[in-house]
Design a protein around this motif. Structure first.
Motif, PDB file in Angstrom:
ATOM      1  N   SER A   1       2.476   1.695  -3.486  1.00 45.20           N
ATOM      2  CA  SER A   1       1.519   2.140  -4.508  1.00 45.20           C
ATOM      3  C   SER A   1       1.116   3.599  -4.282  1.00 45.20           C
ATOM      4  CB  SER A   1       0.284   1.242  -4.514  1.00 45.20           C
ATOM      5  OG  SER A   1      -0.435   1.368  -3.304  1.00 45.20           O
ATOM      6  N   THR A   2       0.980   4.010  -3.035  1.00 54.02           N
ATOM      7  CA  THR A   2       0.650   5.410  -2.740  1.00 54.02           C
ATOM      8  C   THR A   2       1.786   6.338  -3.174  1.00 54.02           C
ATOM      9  OG1 THR A   2      -0.660   4.677  -0.846  1.00 54.02           O
ATOM     10  CG2 THR A   2      -0.060   7.002  -0.920  1.00 54.02           C
ATOM     11  N   GLN A   3       3.011   5.934  -2.910  1.00 56.34           N
ATOM     12  CA  GLN A   3       4.153   6.744  -3.332  1.00 56.34           C
ATOM     13  C   GLN A   3       4.221   6.848  -4.852  1.00 56.34           C
ATOM     14  OE1 GLN A   3       6.313   8.566  -1.605  1.00 56.34           O
ATOM     15  NE2 GLN A   3       5.283   8.065   0.306  1.00 56.34           N
TER      16      GLN A   3
ATOM     17  N   LYS B   1       1.639   6.773  -6.891  1.00 55.14           N
ATOM     18  CA  LYS B   1       0.584   7.711  -7.293  1.00 55.14           C
ATOM     19  C   LYS B   1       1.015   9.157  -7.043  1.00 55.14           C
ATOM     20  CE  LYS B   1      -3.225   4.527  -6.471  1.00 55.14           C
ATOM     21  NZ  LYS B   1      -4.366   4.208  -5.600  1.00 55.14           N
ATOM     22  N   ILE B   2       1.647   9.396  -5.914  1.00 53.03           N
ATOM     23  CA  ILE B   2       2.125  10.746  -5.586  1.00 53.03           C
ATOM     24  C   ILE B   2       3.168  11.188  -6.607  1.00 53.03           C
ATOM     25  CG2 ILE B   2       3.483  12.065  -3.906  1.00 53.03           C
ATOM     26  CD1 ILE B   2       2.031  10.468  -1.712  1.00 53.03           C
ATOM     27  N   TYR B   3       4.059  10.283  -6.985  1.00 48.28           N
ATOM     28  CA  TYR B   3       5.081  10.607  -7.981  1.00 48.28           C
ATOM     29  C   TYR B   3       4.431  10.993  -9.308  1.00 48.28           C
ATOM     30  CZ  TYR B   3       8.814   9.914 -11.365  1.00 48.28           C
ATOM     31  OH  TYR B   3       9.695  10.081 -12.384  1.00 48.28           O
ATOM     32  N   GLU B   4       3.426  10.227  -9.736  1.00 47.91           N
ATOM     33  CA  GLU B   4       2.740  10.522 -10.992  1.00 47.91           C
ATOM     34  C   GLU B   4       2.040  11.890 -10.927  1.00 47.91           C
ATOM     35  OE1 GLU B   4       2.596   8.957 -13.962  1.00 47.91           O
ATOM     36  OE2 GLU B   4       4.110   7.578 -13.200  1.00 47.91           O
TER      37      GLU B   4
ATOM     38  N   THR C   1       0.831  -1.204   0.000  1.00 43.08           N
ATOM     39  CA  THR C   1       0.000   0.000   0.000  1.00 43.08           C
ATOM     40  C   THR C   1       0.867   1.257   0.000  1.00 43.08           C
ATOM     41  OG1 THR C   1      -1.696  -1.199   1.244  1.00 43.08           O
ATOM     42  CG2 THR C   1      -1.854   1.198   1.216  1.00 43.08           C
ATOM     43  N   LEU C   2       1.910   1.260   0.798  1.00 44.23           N
ATOM     44  CA  LEU C   2       2.813   2.409   0.876  1.00 44.23           C
ATOM     45  C   LEU C   2       3.495   2.657  -0.465  1.00 44.23           C
ATOM     46  CD1 LEU C   2       4.143   4.489   2.831  1.00 44.23           C
ATOM     47  CD2 LEU C   2       5.942   2.815   3.151  1.00 44.23           C
TER      48      LEU C   2
END
Length: 118
Positions: free
Chosen positions: A54-56, A58-61, A51-52
């Motif tokens: 995948s969240t990172q 998304k934030i990068y994108e 989860t961590l």
């Protein structure tokens, strides 16, 4: 053989048989409940890690998209600034007067009205 010798011999045989028949009970290092809790904890750690990550991602994108939009905005601001300079150059009084003269308009000082900006 005497009874004493027979008894000693039978005791030795029974001791050997008892030693052979003893089943070694291996005690586990962890109880089954502890094993279940350990597996559940490991699963939660893996889930949290995924989860961590995948969240990172998304934030990068999103940050990448924000930077591209900001670059486009800066480019458009530069174009707008250039156009404003061009408009100010083209709207000078001398240029407008020259264009009007070229088109055949004559300045009649008796028919001039002054308009003031507010």
């Amino acid at each position: 053989m005497s009874n004493l010798a027979r008894e000693l011999q039978q005791q030795k045989v029974t001791q050997k048989v008892e030693k052979q028949h003893q089943i070694k009970i291996r005690k586990s290092w962890l109880t089954p409940g502890e094993k279940i809790i350990g597996v559940a904890f490991a699963g939660l750690v893996c889930f949290g890690g995924i989860t961590l990550i995948s969240t990172q991602a998304k934030i990068y994108e999103l940050n990448k998209d924000i930077q591209t939009v900001e670059a486009k905005v800066k480019e458009q601001q530069k174009v707008n600034g250039d156009l404003e300079v061009q408009v100010s150059e083209l709207s000078t009084y001398e240029r407008i007067y020259q264009k009007a003269k070229d088109m055949g308009l004559v300045l009649n000082e008796n028919n001039v009205k002054v308009v003031q900006e507010k």
